[in-house]
Design an enzyme around this catalytic site. Structure first.
Site, PDB file in Angstrom:
ATOM      1  N   HIS A  45       8.309 -23.332  -4.257  1.00  0.00           N
ATOM      2  CA  HIS A  45       8.093 -21.885  -3.856  1.00  0.00           C
ATOM      3  C   HIS A  45       7.599 -21.779  -2.595  1.00  0.00           C
ATOM      4  CE1 HIS A  45       3.525 -21.910  -4.947  1.00  0.00           C
ATOM      5  NE2 HIS A  45       3.650 -21.056  -4.188  1.00  0.00           N
TER       6      HIS A  45
ATOM      7  N   GLY B 100       1.333 -25.620  -2.581  1.00  0.00           N
ATOM      8  CA  GLY B 100       1.880 -26.893  -2.015  1.00  0.00           C
ATOM      9  C   GLY B 100       0.850 -27.816  -1.710  1.00  0.00           C
TER      10      GLY B 100
END
Length: 506
Positions: free
Chosen positions: A316, A463
């Site tokens: 994402h 992340g």
């Protein structure tokens, strides 16, 4: 929505933290910048966050701010300074328990108040040195072989190499000035006691002996600060760090993975402790700018270096409309550091089954292929290393580490400095219970944190790595993915389960 991200790029878990709640990502003492929050929130009253008032000061809440009521020996906004002349002509040394200070008399002034001249009573000379009274001053006549103002240095007091293992009693600078004690008010800041935190490994304590804490050329410490001396005047610059290995690293692999070699460094300024460089050498700042534009890059997500040319991050975080680069080796997002490495991203690869819904993100994993220059991408140094890919699962309840520059309880836009924290792996059964995330999780996800809330990843950490340690080797076990709010009760962070995607990564 449940993960509340602006666009696709941030893990911003609701608006609660922007309305004054004290949530935490990072250490419990993540910052002292927002005293209003620390002082007024109920989490402070539960002693989960630190009292902004130091040295026994009491926090008095006001309508829009706070005020510290200081013990009689302390002054300052946070009771951080000993009152002038509270120790006469001596030094005020801080302690962690009441009365939070003690006086160290500098001969020829005598205890207990350091106001009376008594050059040789008590005898300041050590190792059977003879004290000679010299008109309100003194001189130590040392036995053969002993040196130093107080005869404290014996003939065998020496060090090898850079002296990191030195535990001798030299306490004077090369110019002959007496060194500061490690618990001097000029050294300590924010209630942190290096003499406790570093004592076992670095040889600190309630003394002023020289030590080498940061890999400098030799043991060091600063001299006594006259009352008219500013903090800037006593600052010195540490020797720039050098890589452990000077060998060229091919694009095929690093020499090792999962083996950090951090330096415990102290700042040599009026202030306190530096961040620890090299503790998270696989941590990457993933930065973006509009594709083909001349705009500056900005931090958007975290990432994990797993090979010299490969970074693991969350799907994402990726938008094909952006150009990407990564910054490796540094701790500060806005300052250029000597340890920084900047590498462009040549290709972004998103998992083919990546999917977002209003409630959850599936297969939230991506790879960044770094662009090689002269056959090299990231170069292995003390501050840039790869994390190992996991080989087997870690048990529920294992304490693992998260790190990032994400939002904190004091800044919705994220932290300038790299922060890290410890979280616990939470079982799939507990995380799938009705009071947590019910049936939202699949086998590509897991939870970590604390069900009571407090320590968590947040917006801007997406992340980034969750690493677990086994046999002194660190494995990238999870990728910061999504969650409901930040640091809230029964809403721990949800991470991509890297172990499931090993074949895809390979």
């Amino acid at each position: 929505d449940k993960h509340g991200r602006p666009g696709k790029h941030h893990r911003k878990r609701g608006k609660e933290r922007l309305e004054g709640k004290c949530s935490y990502f990072g250490l419990k003492y993540i910052t002292y910048a927002s005293f209003k929050c620390l002082c007024k929130c109920s989490i402070y009253n539960k002693n989960i966050s630190p009292n902004p008032c130091l040295n026994g000061g009491v926090c008095d809440e006001m309508r829009t701010n706070f005020k510290c009521k200081c013990p009689k020996q302390f002054v300052g906004r946070r009771c951080e300074v000993c009152k002038r002349r509270s120790c006469g002509a001596g030094l005020c040394l801080l302690t962690s328990s009441p009365p939070y200070y003690k006086c160290k008399c500098i001969p020829p002034f005598a205890p207990p108040n350091c106001k009376t001249l008594a050059p040789c009573e008590p005898n300041p000379c050590q190792n059977n040195g003879k004290c000679v009274d010299d008109e309100d001053d003194f001189e130590c006549v040392c036995p053969d072989g002993f040196t130093g103002q107080y005869c404290q240095v014996d003939p065998d007091d020496c060090y090898e190499g850079d002296g990191q293992s030195y535990r001798g009693k030299v306490s004077e600078t090369e110019e002959g000035d007496e060194c500061l004690d490690w618990n001097s008010e000029f050294v300590l800041d924010k209630g942190s006691f290096p003499s406790v935190a570093f004592a076992s490994s670095e040889g600190l304590g309630p003394h002023n002996f020289c030590r080498n804490l940061d890999g400098d050329k030799k043991p060091w410490y600063g001299s006594i600060i006259p009352e008219s001396t500013s903090s800037a005047q006593i600052a010195t610059t540490p020797v720039p760090p050098t890589p452990l290995s000077k060998n060229d690293t091919s694009t095929k692999s690093f020499l090792t993975c999962g083996k950090p070699n951090p330096k415990k460094q102290l700042n040599r300024i009026y202030g306190g402790l530096k961040a620890i460089p090299g503790a998270r050498p696989w941590q990457v700042s993933v930065q973006v700018k509009p594709k083909g534009s001349t705009q500056q890059y900005r931090h958007i997500c975290g990432g994990t270096l797993i090979k010299t040319c490969w970074v693991l991050t969350a799907a994402h975080c990726i938008d094909k409309k952006h150009d990407y680069r990564v910054i490796l080796g540094g701790l500060n997002l806005i300052q250029k550091e000597q340890t920084d490495q900047t590498v462009l991203v040549e290709e972004t690869i998103i998992h083919e089954k990546f999917k977002e819904t209003p409630d959850v993100i599936y297969n939230d994993i991506a790879l960044l292929k770094l662009k090689a220059t002269n056959g090299k991408c990231a170069k292995e140094t003390q501050f840039v290393k790869a994390a190992c890919l996991p080989k087997e699962p870690f048990t529920d309840g294992t304490e693992c580490s998260i790190s990032g520059w994400g939002a904190t309880e004091t800044s919705e836009h994220g932290s300038v400095h790299l922060l890290d924290a410890q979280v616990l792996l939470i079982s799939h059964e507990v995380c799938s219970s009705n009071k947590v995330y019910s049936s939202l999780l699949d086998d590509g996800m897991f939870c970590a944190g604390y069900l009571k809330g407090g320590v968590d990843s947040c917006q801007g950490d997406s992340g980034g790595p969750l690493t677990c340690e086994r046999n002194q080797t660190h494995y990238i076990y999870g990728i910061v993915s999504w969650g409901d709010s930040c640091g809230e009760k029964n809403k721990p962070g949800v991470y991509t389960r890297v172990l499931k995607y090993l074949d895809w990564i390979n």
